[in-house]
Design a protein around this motif. Structure first.
Motif, short mmCIF file in Angstrom:
data_model
loop_
_atom_site.label_atom_id
_atom_site.label_comp_id
_atom_site.label_asym_id
_atom_site.label_seq_id
_atom_site.Cartn_x
_atom_site.Cartn_y
_atom_site.Cartn_z
N ALA A 224 3.91 6.21 -5.37
CA ALA A 224 3.68 6.40 -6.60
C ALA A 224 3.01 7.30 -7.12
O ALA A 224 3.02 8.12 -8.17
CB ALA A 224 3.51 5.14 -7.41
N ARG A 225 1.99 7.84 -6.40
CA ARG A 225 1.09 8.88 -6.77
C ARG A 225 1.49 10.15 -6.30
O ARG A 225 0.99 11.33 -6.47
CB ARG A 225 -0.54 8.85 -6.37
CG ARG A 225 -0.42 8.86 -4.73
CD ARG A 225 -1.95 8.72 -4.33
NE ARG A 225 -2.00 8.89 -2.75
CZ ARG A 225 -2.05 10.08 -2.38
NH1 ARG A 225 -2.04 11.29 -3.06
NH2 ARG A 225 -2.05 10.17 -1.04
N ARG A 226 2.42 10.23 -5.31
CA ARG A 226 2.83 11.45 -4.79
C ARG A 226 4.04 12.08 -5.40
O ARG A 226 4.96 11.34 -5.62
CB ARG A 226 3.29 11.33 -3.19
CG ARG A 226 2.17 10.64 -2.42
CD ARG A 226 2.50 10.60 -0.65
NE ARG A 226 2.37 12.08 -0.28
CZ ARG A 226 3.34 12.39 0.45
NH1 ARG A 226 4.41 11.69 0.83
NH2 ARG A 226 3.16 13.61 0.81
N ALA B 10 -8.38 5.78 3.49
CA ALA B 10 -7.72 6.45 4.95
C ALA B 10 -6.19 6.84 4.56
O ALA B 10 -5.81 7.61 4.97
CB ALA B 10 -7.79 5.46 5.88
N LEU B 11 -5.47 5.61 3.72
CA LEU B 11 -4.15 6.32 3.58
C LEU B 11 -3.89 7.38 2.51
O LEU B 11 -3.02 8.07 2.97
CB LEU B 11 -3.42 4.98 2.81
CG LEU B 11 -2.00 5.06 2.47
CD1 LEU B 11 -0.98 5.11 3.78
CD2 LEU B 11 -1.59 3.74 1.72
N VAL B 12 -4.71 7.55 1.68
CA VAL B 12 -4.63 8.91 0.75
C VAL B 12 -5.03 10.20 1.70
O VAL B 12 -4.36 11.13 1.50
CB VAL B 12 -5.55 8.59 -0.36
CG1 VAL B 12 -5.67 10.11 -1.17
CG2 VAL B 12 -5.20 7.37 -1.27
N GLY B 13 -5.75 9.84 2.70
CA GLY B 13 -6.03 10.85 3.48
C GLY B 13 -5.04 11.18 4.82
O GLY B 13 -5.14 12.14 5.50
N GLY B 14 -4.01 10.55 4.66
CA GLY B 14 -3.00 10.37 5.69
C GLY B 14 -3.09 9.40 6.91
O GLY B 14 -2.19 9.63 8.01
N MET C 240 0.99 -1.36 -0.08
CA MET C 240 0.00 0.00 0.00
C MET C 240 0.91 1.36 0.09
O MET C 240 0.58 2.24 -0.74
CB MET C 240 -1.00 0.14 1.37
CG MET C 240 -1.86 -1.09 1.37
SD MET C 240 -3.31 -0.82 0.40
CE MET C 240 -4.31 0.22 1.49
N LEU C 241 1.87 1.30 0.81
CA LEU C 241 2.83 2.47 1.08
C LEU C 241 3.61 2.65 -0.22
O LEU C 241 3.40 3.97 -0.89
CB LEU C 241 3.86 2.22 2.01
CG LEU C 241 3.32 2.43 3.50
CD1 LEU C 241 4.26 1.88 4.43
CD2 LEU C 241 2.60 3.56 3.73
N LYS C 242 4.01 1.37 -1.19
CA LYS C 242 4.63 1.60 -2.36
C LYS C 242 3.86 2.32 -3.49
O LYS C 242 3.98 3.04 -4.20
CB LYS C 242 5.11 0.10 -2.88
CG LYS C 242 6.19 0.28 -3.97
CD LYS C 242 6.60 -0.86 -4.38
CE LYS C 242 7.62 -0.82 -5.59
NZ LYS C 242 8.30 -2.26 -5.62
N ARG D 48 7.38 9.19 -1.05
CA ARG D 48 7.28 9.94 -2.26
C ARG D 48 8.01 9.15 -3.29
O ARG D 48 8.70 8.36 -3.11
CB ARG D 48 7.81 11.26 -2.37
CG ARG D 48 7.07 12.37 -1.22
CD ARG D 48 7.79 13.81 -1.51
NE ARG D 48 6.89 14.59 -0.94
CZ ARG D 48 5.70 15.00 -1.32
NH1 ARG D 48 5.37 15.09 -2.51
NH2 ARG D 48 5.04 16.33 -0.50
N ARG D 49 7.42 9.21 -4.64
CA ARG D 49 7.89 8.67 -5.75
C ARG D 49 9.38 8.87 -6.17
O ARG D 49 10.07 8.04 -6.74
CB ARG D 49 6.81 8.79 -7.04
CG ARG D 49 7.17 10.04 -7.67
CD ARG D 49 6.02 10.09 -8.82
NE ARG D 49 6.04 11.48 -9.23
CZ ARG D 49 4.91 12.01 -9.86
NH1 ARG D 49 3.86 11.32 -9.85
NH2 ARG D 49 5.00 13.24 -10.58
#
Length: 622
Positions: free
Chosen positions: A52-54, A360-364, A46-48, A238-239
């Motif tokens: 990739a989107r950051r 939730a991960l996208v929200g921090g 999930m973190l990887k 971050r990517r």
């Protein structure tokens, strides 16, 4: 033991198994933590994906001592490590562009005894630029230096009543030891989780009553940024990062006419570190197994500067989810919901839970959902395996039992198709019952050898049972020299009465053929067959240790009475109910009404005759 519980208590057994799994979940949460690996591995993915989107950070720039820099600087500065004055010149060059800060992810703990003037030049550059921080590490063991003698710029903070003679194995930047105010910095110790992967950043480490801040925490504190109260934070990756080759920046600083943008480091946080494989600053992270250490530090600084490190939901708060999944699966199994349907439902829940955790991960916020999902799937797979093994045992047991009553070639197909419910209880059904008995068997047994009688019976039974099976009948039992069979169970047939009559006539024909094969003993062999159709109770009947698939009821009794009345009337007799059920498939000779033991009303009996076999005599009716 678990299979025994499930087999003996089909409903409560699943709930007991769920309770056992629930205890495992709680014990793992409180004591063992084995399921943490599921959260770690699933969380890494999930973190990887989230990294990739950051986009690349616009606040942190890495001046990279890459392989190209090592090669370009070799002629001017020699092989690594270079004279420290090179780094001092770089500091002055970058500082002129007014960055927010410059940090070195390189240790300067060993003075250069052969070129002390270069160390002094570096120390002077650090001291005159107040926004430069140097790296330190805290070793796991060793005596180290007295904290009381460390410069205040090291940043050691006393906890409650620290020992006056405390010593700490801190590797300080002794290269700038002649300039105490230049010893600003923080720890760059790598923080790894239990599996050796670096996911967190430790903000401070305590040793012997003193606290030492990390490089990232020290920089942010000096720059006036608020810090989280906890000891460590989960990094929000971050990517990628903006890398500038060290050699390009340094060589450009020596040119009279600069070629690089004049303000490329303005308002940036500049990290000087290395990604060159030969310098061995590579670590295991969720993003890669050879991730540059300087990028880990860049991630920590960027997270603390923005305040967007990942907030973690405690693993213990996810225990109710694991228990809920286990309970729902157990309830479904207890209510005989198929394993396939439960599997699809669990898959849907898994997708929903992972999707929610992604949101939730996208929200921090990082939610560790993979351990409870793993427990849910582990329980489902365990329960499914036990259910399969139990069902397989029941099937084998039922198959073995039904092969005594049915043609073995069709038993497996019947069980597989569900026509035989090997778990069902006895039930009332419309059936046709047949009794067949050898006439005069008692007298025959008295004059013949026992061995010959057994041989005769075995041959007779084999032929007759073969006929019964060929017509779809179920063999109930042998009663001495008698055969009891029935039609309509376990497989329901609309024309079970016709099948029974057809079998009876073929059994009569088979007897005539057998007489010539059984020798003198079987030459006078004669039988009587009685058939009746009606409702009866069919199923597994008996004790818990011994069950038989059999049939009971008045229909059975009347069929037995009819067989007993065949002598002197006909080889095959059927009741009026059978004649009515079969209809015009056969011709019928009316044998009149007869009083039967146990019944007040007389029973009208008929002899079936295959069409075309003979001319109806007077008294026969259709």
């Amino acid at each position: 033991m678990i299979r025994k519980i499930v087999r003996r208590l089909p409903g409560r057994g699943w709930l007991m198994l769920a309770c056992l799994f629930g205890l495992i979940v709680v014990a793992d949460d409180r004591l063992f933590g084995l399921s943490k690996l599921a959260d770690q591995r699933g969380g890494d993915l999930m973190l990887k994906l989230d990294a990739a989107r950051r986009p690349v950070s616009d606040r942190v720039v890495i001046v990279d001592i890459d392989q190209r820099s090592l090669e370009l600087m070799n002629e001017m500065a020699g092989s690594w490590p270079w004279p420290r004055s090179v780094h001092g010149e770089l500091i002055d060059h970058i500082a002129a562009q007014k960055p927010r800060g410059i940090a070195f992810d390189i240790l300067f703990n060993e003075p250069d005894v052969y070129r002390p003037e270069h160390d002094a030049a570096f120390a002077e550059a650090v001291e005159r630029n107040r926004n430069v921080w140097l790296a330190m590490t805290l070793n796991a063991d060793g005596d180290g230096a007295w904290v009381s003698k460390m410069p205040a710029s090291v940043g050691a903070k006393a906890l409650a009543s620290p020992p006056k003679d405390a010593r700490v194995p801190l590797m300080m930047p002794l290269v700038v030891g002649t300039h105490p105010n230049a010893m600003r910095g923080g720890l760059i110790n790598f923080t790894s989780d239990s599996d050796g992967v670096g996911r967190h950043h430790t903000l401070f480490r305590d040793r012997n009553g003193w606290r030492f801040a990390s490089m990232a925490a020290r920089m942010m504190a000096d720059l006036g940024r608020p810090l989280p109260p906890q000891e460590r934070v989960l990094l929000n990756w971050r990517r990628g990062w903006t890398h500038v080759s060290y050699a390009d920046v340094y060589l450009d600083s020596l040119r009279a006419q600069r070629q690089r943008p004049p303000g490329e480091f303005k308002d940036k946080i500049v990290l000087v570190g290395t990604s060159a494989p030969g310098l061995l600053d590579l670590r295991v992270t969720p993003l890669d197994s050879t991730y540059p250490g300087v990028e880990i530090l860049a991630t920590a600084i960027d997270n603390l500067d923005r305040g967007d490190w990942l907030r973690e939901v405690p693993r213990s708060s996810m225990v109710p989810l694991a228990l809920a999944l286990i309970a729902l699966i157990a309830i479904g199994l207890a209510r005989n919901v198929s394993a396939n349907r439960l599997g699809y439902a669990l898959l849907a829940v898994t997708v929903i839970v992972i999707a929610a955790s992604w949101a939730a991960l996208v929200g921090g916020t990082f939610v560790p959902v993979f351990a409870p999902l793993a427990f849910g799937w582990a329980f489902y797979l365990t329960a499914s395996a036990l259910a399969y093994l139990d069902e397989r045992t029941q099937r084998l047991r039922t198959s073995g039992m039904f092969k005594r009553f049915l043609d073995p070639r069709v038993v497996a197909d019947l069980i597989e198709s569900g026509d035989i419910d090997y778990r069902g209880s006895a039930e009332s059904r419309d059936v046709t019952v047949m009794f067949s008995d050898i006439r005069g068997f008692t007298a025959l047994s008295e004059v013949a050898r026992a061995e010959d009688v057994v041989t005769l019976l075995n041959s007779y039974f084999s032929k007759q049972v073969e006929v019964i099976f060929r017509h779809g009948g179920t063999l109930d039992k042998f009663i001495g020299d008698a055969i009891m069979a029935f039609w309509g169970a376990p497989v329901a047939h609309a024309d079970h009465a016709r099948l029974a009559v057809a079998a009876a006539l073929d059994m009569s024909t088979a007897l005539n053929e057998m007489r010539g094969q059984l020798g003198e003993l079987g030459a006078e062999l004669e039988i009587g067959i009685g058939i009746h159709t009606g409702r009866a109770v069919v199923g597994f009947i008996g004790s818990s240790d011994r069950l038989d698939y059999t049939i009971i009821g008045d229909t059975v009794n009347l069929a037995s009475r009819i067989e007993g009345m065949t002598k002197g009337i006909a080889r095959v007799l059927v009741s009026e109910a059978v004649r009515d059920a079969v209809g015009d498939a056969y011709d019928w000779r009316d044998c009149g009404s007869h009083h039967v033991k146990g019944r007040e009303m007389p029973v009208r009996l008929f002899e079936p005759v295959s069409k075309g076999d003979s001319v109806l005599e007077e008294g026969r009716v259709r």
